[in-house]
Design a protein around this motif. Structure first.
Motif, mmCIF file in Angstrom:
data_model
loop_
_atom_site.group_PDB
_atom_site.id
_atom_site.type_symbol
_atom_site.label_atom_id
_atom_site.label_comp_id
_atom_site.label_asym_id
_atom_site.label_seq_id
_atom_site.Cartn_x
_atom_site.Cartn_y
_atom_site.Cartn_z
ATOM 1 N N GLU A 253 -7.948 -2.348 10.498
ATOM 2 C CA GLU A 253 -8.784 -2.764 9.371
ATOM 3 C C GLU A 253 -9.548 -1.557 8.827
ATOM 4 O O GLU A 253 -10.213 -0.842 9.573
ATOM 5 C CB GLU A 253 -9.758 -3.871 9.852
ATOM 6 C CG GLU A 253 -10.880 -4.213 8.901
ATOM 7 C CD GLU A 253 -10.425 -4.741 7.533
ATOM 8 O OE1 GLU A 253 -9.567 -5.627 7.472
ATOM 9 O OE2 GLU A 253 -10.941 -4.218 6.515
ATOM 10 N N LEU B 249 -12.149 -1.488 6.701
ATOM 11 C CA LEU B 249 -13.609 -1.610 6.539
ATOM 12 C C LEU B 249 -14.349 -1.502 7.875
ATOM 13 O O LEU B 249 -13.799 -1.849 8.916
ATOM 14 C CB LEU B 249 -13.953 -2.953 5.891
ATOM 15 C CG LEU B 249 -13.526 -3.154 4.439
ATOM 16 C CD1 LEU B 249 -13.962 -4.544 3.962
ATOM 17 C CD2 LEU B 249 -14.133 -2.086 3.538
ATOM 18 N N THR C 211 -10.315 1.838 10.400
ATOM 19 C CA THR C 211 -9.046 2.497 10.708
ATOM 20 C C THR C 211 -8.183 2.462 9.442
ATOM 21 O O THR C 211 -7.809 1.384 8.984
ATOM 22 C CB THR C 211 -8.340 1.754 11.867
ATOM 23 O OG1 THR C 211 -9.208 1.783 12.997
ATOM 24 C CG2 THR C 211 -7.008 2.396 12.220
ATOM 25 N N ILE D 199 0.838 -1.203 0.000
ATOM 26 C CA ILE D 199 0.000 0.000 0.000
ATOM 27 C C ILE D 199 0.876 1.257 0.000
ATOM 28 O O ILE D 199 2.021 1.209 0.465
ATOM 29 C CB ILE D 199 -1.035 0.022 1.161
ATOM 30 C CG1 ILE D 199 -0.381 -0.189 2.513
ATOM 31 C CG2 ILE D 199 -2.119 -0.990 0.950
ATOM 32 C CD1 ILE D 199 -1.360 -0.093 3.681
ATOM 33 N N GLY E 180 -4.793 -4.858 8.010
ATOM 34 C CA GLY E 180 -5.706 -5.793 7.361
ATOM 35 C C GLY E 180 -6.091 -6.919 8.304
ATOM 36 O O GLY E 180 -5.252 -7.747 8.652
HETATM 37 P P1 NAD Z 1 -7.717 -10.723 2.793
HETATM 38 O O1 NAD Z 1 -8.411 -10.293 1.578
HETATM 39 O O2 NAD Z 1 -8.144 -11.968 3.473
HETATM 40 O O3 NAD Z 1 -7.752 -9.584 3.894
HETATM 41 C C1 NAD Z 1 -7.272 -8.308 3.647
HETATM 42 C C2 NAD Z 1 -7.927 -7.350 4.620
HETATM 43 O O4 NAD Z 1 -7.240 -6.128 4.542
HETATM 44 C C3 NAD Z 1 -9.381 -7.076 4.302
HETATM 45 O O5 NAD Z 1 -10.153 -7.205 5.463
HETATM 46 C C4 NAD Z 1 -9.365 -5.661 3.764
HETATM 47 O O6 NAD Z 1 -10.549 -4.946 4.029
HETATM 48 C C5 NAD Z 1 -8.196 -5.076 4.514
HETATM 49 N N1 NAD Z 1 -7.547 -3.937 3.867
HETATM 50 C C6 NAD Z 1 -7.317 -3.738 2.559
HETATM 51 N N2 NAD Z 1 -6.650 -2.580 2.360
HETATM 52 C C7 NAD Z 1 -6.456 -2.051 3.591
HETATM 53 C C8 NAD Z 1 -5.825 -0.864 4.062
HETATM 54 N N3 NAD Z 1 -5.252 -0.027 3.223
HETATM 55 N N4 NAD Z 1 -5.806 -0.638 5.394
HETATM 56 C C9 NAD Z 1 -6.377 -1.505 6.271
HETATM 57 N N5 NAD Z 1 -6.997 -2.625 5.871
HETATM 58 C C10 NAD Z 1 -7.033 -2.906 4.559
HETATM 59 O O7 NAD Z 1 -6.163 -10.805 2.365
HETATM 60 P P2 NAD Z 1 -4.911 -11.441 3.095
HETATM 61 O O8 NAD Z 1 -5.189 -11.692 4.525
HETATM 62 O O9 NAD Z 1 -3.753 -10.625 2.679
HETATM 63 O O10 NAD Z 1 -4.796 -12.836 2.366
HETATM 64 C C11 NAD Z 1 -4.700 -12.902 0.938
HETATM 65 C C12 NAD Z 1 -5.376 -14.142 0.434
HETATM 66 O O11 NAD Z 1 -4.599 -15.283 0.738
HETATM 67 C C13 NAD Z 1 -6.722 -14.416 1.071
HETATM 68 O O12 NAD Z 1 -7.754 -13.708 0.448
HETATM 69 C C14 NAD Z 1 -6.883 -15.870 0.879
HETATM 70 O O13 NAD Z 1 -7.446 -16.109 -0.381
HETATM 71 C C15 NAD Z 1 -5.454 -16.381 0.918
HETATM 72 N N6 NAD Z 1 -5.206 -17.005 2.237
HETATM 73 C C16 NAD Z 1 -5.974 -18.061 2.594
HETATM 74 C C17 NAD Z 1 -5.799 -18.645 3.824
HETATM 75 C C18 NAD Z 1 -6.691 -19.774 4.206
HETATM 76 O O14 NAD Z 1 -7.319 -20.356 3.335
HETATM 77 N N7 NAD Z 1 -6.751 -20.163 5.469
HETATM 78 C C19 NAD Z 1 -4.850 -18.149 4.704
HETATM 79 C C20 NAD Z 1 -4.097 -17.065 4.309
HETATM 80 C C21 NAD Z 1 -4.282 -16.506 3.064
#
Ligand code: NAD
Ligand code: FAD
Length: 475
Positions: free
Chosen positions: A212, A214, A244, A159, A189
């Motif tokens: 977060e 949202l 936030t 970001i 996030g």
């Molecule tokens: P995510 O999409 O799960 O979560 C990202 C979060 O960051 C969201 O809640 C979003 O609203 C928030 N966000 C975005 N921009 C922001 C900002 N500028 N400031 C504050 N918050 C912000 O993404 P992730 O946790 O990075 O994981 C990536 C992907 O990896 C996941 O979507 C998933 O598909 C995969 N993953 C899966 C697992 C699992 O299956 N158990 C575990 C880890 C990762």
């Protein structure tokens, strides 16, 4: 002269290596090209998932869970454990050992299936020509194939004003390898990675703050499950701050100074380490020459149709680099389907029944639609639910937190979604996936005999509750 294959797979993650193995099983002459190098500098097929994703995160989640249980929960069982300490170096070494065993296993599987493996960076040009720049700086290798499967995975999103430095401001790779427990860990996030890795370090003693953007916690999850999960995680000590927005982060005197905006006001926060986990994006860097003809979509992912075909005949794409959820099992099933389509077989993926799991404690798992989605889509539905606090096995094991929520069509009773927050939710969701895949009803789950005492009885009871006939809760 280039070596000619029936199938070349670029990328050796759970999408790519599975596609290569299935193609070879079907008698196709197959190559798999993967550039990932392990900590020893050697080839480590398995992609993000095995090297720096699913597997190492679960290894640390398990280790930290053992520690947390000894520290906080054994006393309730009458077990006194004094002088318990944590050896982070040993914990990380164990995690690395698990990763090495599995990536070594993939190497063996590729060999056993007679897949030619190339350790290097693959680039697709016109006419399904693939050039491989070997990871050991050797000479470029030219390959060609009737079919190329692109499985190049994803990379973390960065970001503005928050640059990764690999030590203080890190992505998942850094957060899986902190040498010591950070006193204060900031996480940008509160999504899947933030919650899983935040939980690891929280259990080991970090003060963890999740920032977060949202207003809704786990916005993709069913709202009742998200609400209960938020309550449980807050009780565990995770400081989850919604709405936030992070404006900048900077390292000063070995501290990460973060400026956040809350209700139009700026605030400063200070952390020892900052994990940025705001989502991932398709990895297409250096993958395609301009004349390859492969089109990207408006989000920079490789554009594919429902059968994973790209804009070029004989070029397919699967996994994190295309549309759909970024999940290892989704990538693998797409890999199998594409290999079978190439071999002339019938294959399709049912995205509606792909299960999701968040490996917190308790775990969150779901399949199908959430209640919000059913409302938005105007689908009439019935709801059933059951709390683990009323399940004997859960209470006996000290796992009374959480619930099962079931959604079925109001008229046909067809199962539309099941949502669980609770111990072993990752395993419990399996029978719900099977039921939905067979287009079963809540009544099917209600009439199936579930062993007693098991956590799965909560699914049985939720199905009974949906019909107003639960036994172990009021209807
Ligand atoms: P995510 O999409 O799960 O979560 C990202 C979060 O960051 C969201 O809640 C979003 O609203 C928030 N966000 C975005 N921009 C922001 C900002 N500028 N400031 C504050 N918050 C912000 O993404 P992730 O946790 O990075 O994981 C990536 C992907 O990896 C996941 O979507 C998933 O598909 C995969 N993953 C899966 C697992 C699992 O299956 N158990 C575990 C880890 C990762
Ligand atoms: P990847 O696994 O990313 O593999 C792509 C491979 O291709 C990599 O090895 C890369 O080096 C290589 N590559 C890229 N470009 C080239 C090129 N040009 N030439 C040669 N090689 C190339 N999912 C789950 O389902 N369950 C989980 O528990 C889970 N936990 C996760 C935890 C974390 C911390 C992270 C980051 C992710 C997690 N995921 C989880 C998501 C999962 O890791 C991905 O969905 C999955 O790895 C995608 O598989 P893939 O084969 O598409 O790509």
């Amino acid at each position: 002269m280039s070596e000619k294959y029936d199938v070349i797979v670029i990328g050796g993650g759970p999408g790519g290596y599975v596609a290569a193995i299935r193609a070879a099983q079907l008698g196709l002459k197959t190559a798999c090209v993967d550039s990932y190098s392990g900590k020893d500098g050697k080839a480590a097929p398995g992609g993000t998932c095995l090297n720096v994703g699913c597997i190492p995160s679960k290894a640390l989640l398990d280790s930290s869970k053992h520690y947390h249980h000894i520290e906080k929960e054994y006393a309730e069982h009458g077990i006194r454990a004094n002088g318990v300490s944590i050896d982070i170096e040993a914990m990380l070494k164990r995690k690395d050992g698990v990763v090495k065993k599995l990536t070594g296993g993939v190497t063996q599987l590729l060999k056993a299936n007679k897949v030619d493996f190339y350790h290097g960076k693959g680039t697709l040009g016109a006419g399904r020509e693939v050039s491989v720049a070997p990871s050991d700086d050797g000479d470029e290798v030219k390959l060609s194939a009737d079919n190329v499967i692109l499985a190049s995975g994803s990379v973390p999103i960065e970001i503005p004003n928050v640059a990764f430095d690999g030590k203080y401001i890190v992505d998942n790779v850094g957060a899986l390898d902190f040498e010591a427990v950070p006193e204060k860990l900031g996480v940008i996030g509160a999504g899947v990675i933030g919650l899983e890795l935040g939980s690891v370090w929280n259990r080991l003693g970090s003060e963890v703050t999740l920032l977060e953007a949202l207003p809704d916690f786990l916005a993709l999850t069913d709202r009742d499950i998200a609400k209960q999960s938020l309550r449980i995680f807050k009780r565990q000590g995770l400081d989850i701050r919604l709405e936030t927005r992070v404006k900048s982060a900077e390292v000063k005197n070995e501290q990460v100074e973060v400026v956040v905006e809350v209700e139009n006001e700026d605030h400063s926060l200070s952390f020892d380490r900052l994990l940025v986990s705001v989502g991932r994006k398709a990895n297409t860097e250096g993958l395609l020459l301009e004349d390859s003809g492969v089109r990207l979509d408006d989000q920079g992912r490789i554009d594919v149709d429902e059968k994973s075909r790209t804009s070029v005949d004989g070029v397919w794409a699967i996994g994190d680099c295309v549309r759909g959820p970024m999940l290892a099992h989704k990538a693998s099933e797409e890999g199998v389907a594409v290999a079978e389509l190439i071999a002339g077989q019938f294959a399709e993926i049912h995205f509606d029944t792909v299960p999701w799991v968040v490996y917190t404690d308790p775990e969150i798992a779901w399949v199908g639609k959430t209640e919000q989605q059913l409302e938005e889509e105007g689908i009439p539905y019935s709801v059933g639910s059951f709390p683990f606090a009323a399940n004997g096995r859960a209470l006996a094991g000290g796992h009374g937190d959480g619930m099962v929520k079931m959604l079925a069509h109001e008229e046909t009773d067809q199962l539309l979604g099941v949502h669980i927050v609770g111990s072993n939710a990752s395993e419990l969701i399996g029978e719900c996936v099977v039921t939905m895949e067979f287009q079963g009803c809540s009544e099917d789950l209600a009439r199936i005999v579930h062993a007693h005492p098991t956590l799965s009885e909560a699914i049985h009871e939720a199905a009974l509750h949906l019909d107003g006939r639960a036994i172990h809760r009021a209807n």
